[in-house]
Design a protein around this motif. Structure first.
Motif, PDB file in Angstrom:
ATOM      1  N   TRP A  80      15.575 -10.053  17.606  1.00  0.00           N
ATOM      2  CA  TRP A  80      15.446  -9.875  16.185  1.00  0.00           C
ATOM      3  C   TRP A  80      13.894  -9.985  15.753  1.00  0.00           C
ATOM      4  O   TRP A  80      13.468  -9.270  14.936  1.00  0.00           O
ATOM      5  N   ALA A  81      13.267 -10.882  16.584  1.00  0.00           N
ATOM      6  CA  ALA A  81      11.898 -11.150  16.178  1.00  0.00           C
ATOM      7  C   ALA A  81      11.052  -9.581  16.540  1.00  0.00           C
ATOM      8  O   ALA A  81      10.114  -9.329  15.756  1.00  0.00           O
ATOM      9  N   LEU A  82      11.392  -8.929  17.471  1.00  0.00           N
ATOM     10  CA  LEU A  82      10.873  -7.811  17.915  1.00  0.00           C
ATOM     11  C   LEU A  82      11.104  -6.614  16.711  1.00  0.00           C
ATOM     12  O   LEU A  82      10.381  -5.839  16.531  1.00  0.00           O
ATOM     13  N   PHE A  83      12.643  -6.671  16.354  1.00  0.00           N
ATOM     14  CA  PHE A  83      12.927  -5.837  15.382  1.00  0.00           C
ATOM     15  C   PHE A  83      12.067  -5.884  14.101  1.00  0.00           C
ATOM     16  O   PHE A  83      11.764  -5.034  13.636  1.00  0.00           O
ATOM     17  N   LEU A  84      11.799  -7.280  13.695  1.00  0.00           N
ATOM     18  CA  LEU A  84      10.742  -7.467  12.415  1.00  0.00           C
ATOM     19  C   LEU A  84       9.446  -6.927  12.883  1.00  0.00           C
ATOM     20  O   LEU A  84       8.735  -6.313  11.768  1.00  0.00           O
ATOM     21  N   ALA A  85       9.149  -7.025  14.147  1.00  0.00           N
ATOM     22  CA  ALA A  85       7.486  -6.680  14.442  1.00  0.00           C
ATOM     23  C   ALA A  85       7.449  -4.862  14.301  1.00  0.00           C
ATOM     24  O   ALA A  85       6.571  -4.749  13.830  1.00  0.00           O
ATOM     25  N   VAL A  86       8.714  -4.233  14.722  1.00  0.00           N
ATOM     26  CA  VAL A  86       8.444  -3.083  14.803  1.00  0.00           C
ATOM     27  C   VAL A  86       8.696  -2.421  13.419  1.00  0.00           C
ATOM     28  O   VAL A  86       8.398  -1.023  13.029  1.00  0.00           O
ATOM     29  N   ALA A  87       9.101  -3.338  12.391  1.00  0.00           N
ATOM     30  CA  ALA A  87       9.249  -2.915  11.006  1.00  0.00           C
ATOM     31  C   ALA A  87       7.866  -2.564  10.636  1.00  0.00           C
ATOM     32  O   ALA A  87       7.835  -1.887   9.331  1.00  0.00           O
ATOM     33  N   ILE A  88       6.947  -3.345  10.909  1.00  0.00           N
ATOM     34  CA  ILE A  88       5.557  -3.253  10.421  1.00  0.00           C
ATOM     35  C   ILE A  88       5.041  -1.843  10.632  1.00  0.00           C
ATOM     36  O   ILE A  88       4.528  -1.273   9.648  1.00  0.00           O
ATOM     37  N   PRO A  89       4.883  -1.174  11.792  1.00  0.00           N
ATOM     38  CA  PRO A  89       4.336   0.244  11.846  1.00  0.00           C
ATOM     39  C   PRO A  89       5.358   1.214  11.095  1.00  0.00           C
ATOM     40  O   PRO A  89       4.700   2.087  10.194  1.00  0.00           O
ATOM     41  N   PHE A  90       6.755   0.929  10.907  1.00  0.00           N
ATOM     42  CA  PHE A  90       7.530   1.878  10.321  1.00  0.00           C
ATOM     43  C   PHE A  90       7.269   1.805   8.657  1.00  0.00           C
ATOM     44  O   PHE A  90       7.108   2.566   8.069  1.00  0.00           O
ATOM     45  N   GLY A  91       6.954   0.487   8.043  1.00  0.00           N
ATOM     46  CA  GLY A  91       6.816   0.260   6.754  1.00  0.00           C
ATOM     47  C   GLY A  91       5.391   0.519   6.374  1.00  0.00           C
ATOM     48  O   GLY A  91       5.149   1.428   5.314  1.00  0.00           O
ATOM     49  N   PHE A  92       4.165   0.602   7.302  1.00  0.00           N
ATOM     50  CA  PHE A  92       2.908   1.074   6.985  1.00  0.00           C
ATOM     51  C   PHE A  92       2.893   2.560   7.014  1.00  0.00           C
ATOM     52  O   PHE A  92       2.275   3.016   6.168  1.00  0.00           O
ATOM     53  N   GLY A  93       3.775   3.364   8.032  1.00  0.00           N
ATOM     54  CA  GLY A  93       3.693   4.665   7.866  1.00  0.00           C
ATOM     55  C   GLY A  93       4.330   5.156   6.778  1.00  0.00           C
ATOM     56  O   GLY A  93       3.835   6.206   6.216  1.00  0.00           O
ATOM     57  N   SER A  94       5.394   4.437   6.583  1.00  0.00           N
ATOM     58  CA  SER A  94       6.086   5.142   5.184  1.00  0.00           C
ATOM     59  C   SER A  94       5.403   4.887   4.155  1.00  0.00           C
ATOM     60  O   SER A  94       5.382   5.747   2.976  1.00  0.00           O
ATOM     61  N   GLY A  95       4.678   3.954   3.753  1.00  0.00           N
ATOM     62  CA  GLY A  95       3.706   3.645   2.748  1.00  0.00           C
ATOM     63  C   GLY A  95       2.833   4.640   2.530  1.00  0.00           C
ATOM     64  O   GLY A  95       2.068   5.294   1.610  1.00  0.00           O
ATOM     65  N   ALA A  96       2.189   4.837   4.011  1.00  0.00           N
ATOM     66  CA  ALA A  96       0.955   6.087   3.900  1.00  0.00           C
ATOM     67  C   ALA A  96       1.325   7.604   3.592  1.00  0.00           C
ATOM     68  O   ALA A  96       0.817   8.099   2.937  1.00  0.00           O
ATOM     69  N   ILE A  97       2.657   7.809   3.802  1.00  0.00           N
ATOM     70  CA  ILE A  97       3.155   9.051   3.520  1.00  0.00           C
ATOM     71  C   ILE A  97       3.511   9.044   2.000  1.00  0.00           C
ATOM     72  O   ILE A  97       2.981  10.230   1.395  1.00  0.00           O
ATOM     73  N   ASP A  98       3.989   7.927   1.601  1.00  0.00           N
ATOM     74  CA  ASP A  98       4.383   8.008   0.146  1.00  0.00           C
ATOM     75  C   ASP A  98       2.983   8.256  -0.691  1.00  0.00           C
ATOM     76  O   ASP A  98       3.051   9.071  -1.360  1.00  0.00           O
ATOM     77  N   GLY A  99       2.200   7.410  -0.295  1.00  0.00           N
ATOM     78  CA  GLY A  99       0.784   7.617  -1.122  1.00  0.00           C
ATOM     79  C   GLY A  99       0.286   8.762  -0.859  1.00  0.00           C
ATOM     80  O   GLY A  99      -0.485   9.548  -1.635  1.00  0.00           O
TER      81      GLY A  99
END
Length: 372
Positions: A80-99
């Motif tokens: 689970w700790a790694l699942f949370l860690a890989v959520a960071i690049p996923f969220g960062f990329g999604s935000g950059a695409i949105d904006g």
């Protein structure tokens, strides 16, 4: 944007499979939502600033690569700790695409921003609508949650390649010697738009996240269908506004839509008839449709030379609303009832309308200084 809409509801749609896989409770999933949202804000704001420095081609292609890598990690990590860690690049990329996509459309269609942005965000709505519908049936058919996430990661790879090779406005911002400089993030109009978009998203996500729970007297099938109606109506609202939006002042149109949504939401909460309530929630979605893209259009109208920075700042501000109020609705529900929390969402939509009416009035009385 179809990808961002789809992936935004990927984990919520797979929550019943992900929780037991990592021995997590709703609290653990809540931590994931928070980590992902914070990364999304960072991607939205940093993506806009980086675009002005290194160009849109690099930022958008790298952002989609981050989404693919994050999803691939979520499908394969063992803890689970790694699942949370890989959520960071996923969220960062999604935000950059949105904006980044908002900024790209602002540059591509300077004379039809309302129509273009509504069509762009239509695909976000379609992705958000399709995700739970298709994923639910895939899971029922026996597909593993890791397989679904991994397939989505693979689908993102061609998009990263296309962004790397397709021609587009660079988005780079060159300062003009001697020109007056205004920090976009500190100017009154953009702060007002940031408040408006945060209030709107807080209200929209609040309704979306809690609608099934609010309709507890309905069967789960009917309640989830009501949620699909909400998102389908939101998509329809964007289709209609793509046709009408540029015929009216963008700020005034968005303000009126937010006001109608607030009134319909209060009515949906208070009406004693379940069918009428579901129909009214559909009306809420329809009225919500044009608000987000038209706020982006207003930002582009006010600061046409700073589209990347403006769209990134507003996208990040929007996610702040999603972080703050929807989780708070759970506590309000415990203390005062979910109906009160839903009325609070209507108040936020009303606040969005009030701010946009003020912006529209200001636009008619003064001209925003040029920025460099």
């Amino acid at each position: 944007m179809l990808l961002v809409g789809w992936t935004g509801l990927l984990v919520p749609s797979l929550i019943r499979s992900i929780e037991p896989a990592f021995a997590q409770t709703d609290a653990g999933i809540g931590v994931y939502f928070f980590v992902n949202a914070v990364a999304y804000i960072g991607g939205s704001m940093a993506g806009g600033l980086l675009t002005e420095r290194v160009g849109r081609r690099i930022v958008l292609s790298v952002a989609v690569t981050f989404i693919a890598l994050g999803l691939a990690g979520m499908a394969t990590v063992p803890t689970w700790a790694l699942f949370l860690a890989v959520a960071i690049p996923f969220g960062f990329g999604s935000g950059a695409i949105d904006g980044g996509m908002n900024g790209l459309v602002l540059d591509l269609y300077p004379d039809g921003r309302g129509r273009a942005l509504n069509l762009l965000h239509l695909f976000f709505s379609l992705g958000a609508l399709a995700s739970p519908l298709f994923i639910g049936r895939l899971v029922e058919a026996g597909a593993g949650w890791q397989t679904i996430i991994a397939a989505t990661a693979l689908a993102a790879v061609p998009l990263a390649i296309l962004f790397a090779i397709v021609a587009m406005p660079s988005g780079r911002h060159a300062k003009i010697p001697g020109a007056t400089t205004i920090r976009v993030g500190l100017s009154l109009p953009i702060i007002a738009l940031a408040i408006a978009i945060a209030c709107y998203v807080a209200s929209e996500i609040g309704v979306s996240n809690w609608l099934v729970r609010f309709l507890e007297t309905a069967s789960i099938g009917l309640a989830t269908s009501a949620l699909a109606l909400f998102w389908g109506s939101l998509a329809l609202g964007r289709i209609v506004t793509a046709w009408l939006g540029d015929r009216f002042d963008h700020a005034l149109f968005a303000a009126t839509a937010a006001l109608v949504a607030a009134i319909a939401l209060v009515a949906a909460v208070l009406v004693p008839s379940l069918p009428a309530s579901i129909v009214l929630f559909g009306l809420v979605g329809f009225a919500f449709g044009p608000v987000y893209p038209l706020i982006m259009a207003v930002g582009g109208d006010l600061y046409p030379t700073r589209s990347a920075a403006v769209s990134g700042f507003l996208s990040g501000s929007a996610v702040i609303g999603a972080i703050v109020y929807p989780p708070l609705m759970g506590f309000i529900s415990v203390e005062a009832g979910l109906s009160v929390a839903m009325v609070g969402a209507a108040v936020l939509s009303l606040g969005c309308a009030a701010v946009l009416f003020a912006v529209a009035r200001r636009e008619t009385r003064s001209t925003v200084p040029a920025v460099s």
